[in-house]
Design an enzyme around this catalytic site. Structure first.
Site, PDB file in Angstrom:
ATOM      1  N   ALA A  81      16.377  11.618   1.561  1.00 17.02           N
ATOM      2  CA  ALA A  81      16.716  10.184   1.518  1.00 17.02           C
ATOM      3  C   ALA A  81      17.205   9.653   2.866  1.00 17.02           C
ATOM      4  CB  ALA A  81      17.781   9.936   0.448  1.00 17.02           C
ATOM      5  N   ARG A 109      19.793  16.655   5.105  1.00 22.77           N
ATOM      6  CA  ARG A 109      20.584  17.632   5.877  1.00 22.77           C
ATOM      7  C   ARG A 109      21.526  16.960   6.860  1.00 22.77           C
ATOM      8  NH1 ARG A 109      15.495  20.723   8.158  1.00 22.77           N
ATOM      9  NH2 ARG A 109      14.914  18.522   8.153  1.00 22.77           N
ATOM     10  N   TYR A 150      -0.127  22.893   6.177  1.00 23.43           N
ATOM     11  CA  TYR A 150       0.455  21.686   5.566  1.00 23.43           C
ATOM     12  C   TYR A 150      -0.366  21.274   4.337  1.00 23.43           C
ATOM     13  CZ  TYR A 150       2.066  16.921   4.802  1.00 23.43           C
ATOM     14  OH  TYR A 150       2.561  15.775   4.201  1.00 23.43           O
ATOM     15  N   GLY A 191      -1.382   8.280   1.928  1.00 22.61           N
ATOM     16  CA  GLY A 191      -2.164   8.464   3.156  1.00 22.61           C
ATOM     17  C   GLY A 191      -1.216   8.308   4.345  1.00 22.61           C
TER      18      GLY A 191
END
Ligand SMILES: NC(=O)c1ccc[n+]([C@@H]2O[C@H](COP(=O)([O-])OP(=O)(O)OC[C@H]3O[C@@H](n4cnc5c(N)ncnc54)[C@H](OP(=O)(O)O)[C@@H]3O)[C@@H](O)[C@H]2O)c1
Length: 249
Positions: free
Chosen positions: A9, A33, A150, A181
């Site tokens: 977030a 983090r 990925y 996208g």
């Protein structure tokens, strides 16, 4: 008013989603983090609703467990989990790729999503209600050279969403898989390890999606009537035909 936990977030899609859902009157558990970013976002969003923040690295099982176990009793009934935290690291062939990058993507995008979900799903099952939104990518639909790991992590997110739906539908829990996208966020800056010039080239010559566009799509899915589950949603910028094909002016 729903209680919504959003991972990742502190930036991009997760931040816009937390903002929009906060403005719509839900209370939000914001996760990331970066403590200082979490704190300033908490201050900003607290003008709209109640906000609780949690700092943890999704790759670290102990941190995930400790953080989620620390959620106060009156916040524990999470109605909606948005599994958004994740990134791409590097754009290299399999022969040249850095194994640290692979570990970060596999541990964050796949294992992290599983760790967080495992902590939240039991409560949803007990209450026979809930909604999990997983942020996949169009990279799951079309593998591209140099982004194989990925793409593989995002394909895994698609499969996990499908599996969650199979296991959780009987408990009244909805599962939505979102495939964005090209969205202009810190995504490319992180992929290219802080190289701003290279990151800018990804979004040059066309209008990419904004984080707010994906937040709108997520809000549409979580605000759908009780009897509707939007299982999958793919959102491209108008100039993008598939991950590798973007029409630039
Ligand atoms: N941008 C795109 O074009 C695009 C397209 C398709 C899918 N996606 C997906 O959308 C999601 C959000 O990306 P974004 O574009 O918004 O990128 P972003 O701006 O870089 O945001 C990534 C977010 O994930 C958090 N995060 C990353 N690794 C984490 C970890 N190990 N533990 C905890 N939090 C972590 C970051 O927070 P901290 O740094 O504070 O931890 C940050 O809030 C990702 O899953 C990405 O794969 C993006």
């Amino acid at each position: 008013m729903k209680t919504i936990l959003v991972t990742g977030a502190t930036s991009g899609i997760g931040k816009s989603t937390a903002e929009l859902l906060a403005k719509q009157g839900n209370r939000i558990i914001i996760c990331g983090r970066r403590q200082e970013v979490l704190e300033s976002l908490k201050t900003e969003l607290s003008t709209f609703t109640e906000i609780f923040s949690l700092k943890f690295d999704v790759r670290n099982l102990e941190e995930v467990e400790a953080a989620i176990n620390s959620i106060p009793e009156d916040w524990k009934n999470i109605d909606i989990l948005i599994n958004n935290a994740g990134n791409a690291h590097g754009l290299d062939s399999l022969s040249a790729g850095k194994t640290d990058d692979w570990d970060s993507m596999i541990d964050g995008n796949v294992k992290g999503l599983l760790y967080v979900s495992k902590m939240i799903i039991p409560g949803m099952k007990e209450r026979n209600s809930g909604h999990i939104v997983n942020i996949s990518s169009v990279a799951a639909r079309q593998t591209y050279a140099n982004g194989v790991v990925y793409c593989a992590t995002k394909k895994a997110v698609d499969v996990i969403s499908e599996g969650m739906r199979l296991e959780l539908t009987e408990f009244g829990i909805k599962v939505t898989n979102i495939q964005p996208g090209a969205v202009e966020t810190d995504f490319s800056l992180i992929r290219f390890k802080g190289d701003q010039e290279r990151a800018a080239t990804v979004y040059a010559g066309y209008e990419p999606l904004k984080a707010e566009d994906i937040a709108d799509s997520i809000a549409y899915c979580v605000n759908a009537p009780k009897h509707i589950c939007i299982s999958d949603m793919t959102i491209y910028p108008a100039a993008q035909a598939e991950p590798r094909t973007i029409y630039r002016k």
